[in-house]
Structures are given as structure tokens and as C-alpha cells.
Design an enzyme around this catalytic site. Structure first.
Site, PDB file in Angstrom:
ATOM      1  N   CYS A 108     -12.149  28.799  23.203  1.00  0.00           N
ATOM      2  CA  CYS A 108     -11.537  28.850  24.538  1.00  0.00           C
ATOM      3  C   CYS A 108     -10.605  30.049  24.548  1.00  0.00           C
ATOM      4  CB  CYS A 108     -10.851  27.531  24.910  1.00  0.00           C
ATOM      5  SG  CYS A 108      -9.351  27.123  24.007  1.00  0.00           S
ATOM      6  N   HIS A 157      -8.145  16.770  -2.477  1.00  0.00           N
ATOM      7  CA  HIS A 157      -8.532  17.094  -1.102  1.00  0.00           C
ATOM      8  C   HIS A 157      -9.375  15.967  -0.496  1.00  0.00           C
ATOM      9  CE1 HIS A 157      -6.626  20.867  -1.478  1.00  0.00           C
ATOM     10  NE2 HIS A 157      -7.487  21.371  -2.336  1.00  0.00           N
ATOM     11  N   ASP A 164     -15.312  27.492  26.732  1.00  0.00           N
ATOM     12  CA  ASP A 164     -15.009  27.466  28.166  1.00  0.00           C
ATOM     13  C   ASP A 164     -15.085  28.905  28.666  1.00  0.00           C
ATOM     14  OD1 ASP A 164     -12.602  28.697  27.505  1.00  0.00           O
ATOM     15  OD2 ASP A 164     -11.330  27.215  28.490  1.00  0.00           O
ATOM     16  N   HIS A 208     -10.183  23.171   1.494  1.00  0.00           N
ATOM     17  CA  HIS A 208      -9.210  22.078   1.391  1.00  0.00           C
ATOM     18  C   HIS A 208      -9.461  20.941   2.371  1.00  0.00           C
ATOM     19  CE1 HIS A 208      -5.819  24.672  -0.627  1.00  0.00           C
ATOM     20  NE2 HIS A 208      -7.022  25.031  -1.028  1.00  0.00           N
ATOM     21  N   THR A 250      -7.283  30.448  24.086  1.00  0.00           N
ATOM     22  CA  THR A 250      -6.398  30.473  22.918  1.00  0.00           C
ATOM     23  C   THR A 250      -7.011  29.805  21.700  1.00  0.00           C
ATOM     24  OG1 THR A 250      -5.463  28.365  23.595  1.00  0.00           O
ATOM     25  CG2 THR A 250      -4.316  30.359  24.358  1.00  0.00           C
ATOM     26  N   GLY A 278      -6.433  24.497  23.174  1.00  0.00           N
ATOM     27  CA  GLY A 278      -6.844  23.315  23.942  1.00  0.00           C
ATOM     28  C   GLY A 278      -8.124  22.708  23.396  1.00  0.00           C
TER      29      GLY A 278
END
Ligand code: RB5
Length: 142
Positions: free
Chosen positions: A64, A133, A7, A97, A66, A69
Site C-alpha cells: 500500500c 524462534h 491498494d 527469526h 506506506t 495499513g
């Protein structure tokens, strides 16, 4: 083929990622956005996620502000295991993993130098294939 999406909060870091992929000769598809004009990150998570789930792209990278989102949105898509990473240890562990198929980064959280190291780690670390895993990933899908 790597699917790339962001974004407006991730646009500048995505340009750094594009420069890295070009330099390494790694093929990619830029799914937008294409400027710093405000957009809605779930749309880009959906475009990239669908390309990965369909097999058109092997992995995805989503950025984005952070990374939060866009990772929440990507993980709503069945078959997507999106990992938000701000360090190389997590990027390595999530490939080994979780067989994570989408890397999410916060463009306002990590600087370009670290982001590229995280990306490099993510792209170059294989899934361990360990039974435990594989079992846990199957449990996520249920
Ligand atoms: C956009 O301002 C910002 O909310 C977005 O990039 C992201 O950080 C959301 O999680």
C-alpha cells in the site's frame, strides 16, 4: 505460488514486482487491485492472507502507500506473520527469526530498485528453525 495484493498506493510498485516475478519464473497470483483507482486496503490484505493461511499460496506480498495499513490488516488474520520492510536487513531477519509469511512494502516509501532487493532477500532467505524462534512464534499464536 506467491499471492500478490495492493491498494491504489501500491499499484505501481506491484507492477514492478510482477515484472520481477515473471523474469525469475516465479509463479504468482495477482489478487488485485488492478488500477490506481482508490480502493480499501484491508480487502486485499484479507484476500492474500487467506490464500497464505489456506496453503494455496506459500507466501504473500502486500503493498500500500506506506505498507502500514495493509500490514496491520494482514496481521489480524490468524496464522499470518506479515512484516513491513524498508530494508534488506529486516527482510532477511524476519524470515530467519519470525518465519514471516507475508512481506509488506510501502509503495510511496521505497523506490522500485530497493523494493526488488527487499523482495529477493525475503523470498530467498529460509527460516532458521532455531528452537528459540520456533518457541517465540508459537507464543504469538497463543
Ligand atoms: C491510501 O491513500 C493510503 O492510506 C494507503 O495506501 C496506506 O498508506 C495505508 O496505510
Amino acid at each position: 505460488m506467491i499471492a500478490l495484493g495492493c491498494d491504489h498506493g501500491g499499484y505501481e510498485l506491484k507492477q514492478e514486482v510482477i515484472a520481477y516475478l515473471k523474469q525469475k519464473g516465479i509463479p504468482f497470483e495477482d489478487c488485485g487491485c488492478f488500477s490506481t483507482e482508490a480502493v480499501d486496503y484491508p480487502e486485499y490484505a484479507r484476500i492474500v492472507g487467506r490464500k497464505v493461511v489456506s496453503g494455496e499460496c506459500e507466501k504473500g506480498i502486500l503493498i500500500c502507500g506506506t505498507g502500514i495499513g495493509i500490514s496491520i490488516a494482514a496481521n489480524k488474520i490468524k496464522g499470518i506473520r506479515a512484516a513491513l520492510c524498508s530494508d534488506c536487513f529486516s527482510a532477511e531477519a524476519t524470515r530467519q527469526h519470525n518465519d514471516a509469511n507475508v512481506l509488506c512494502i510501502g509503495g510511496r516509501v521505497v523506490g522500485p530498485g530497493l523494493a526488488i532487493k527487499i523482495l529477493d532477500t525475503f523470498l530467498n532467505t529460509p527460516f532458521s528453525g532455531d528452537e528459540r524462534h520456533v518457541r517465540r512464534i508459537k507464543l504469538i499464536e497463543e
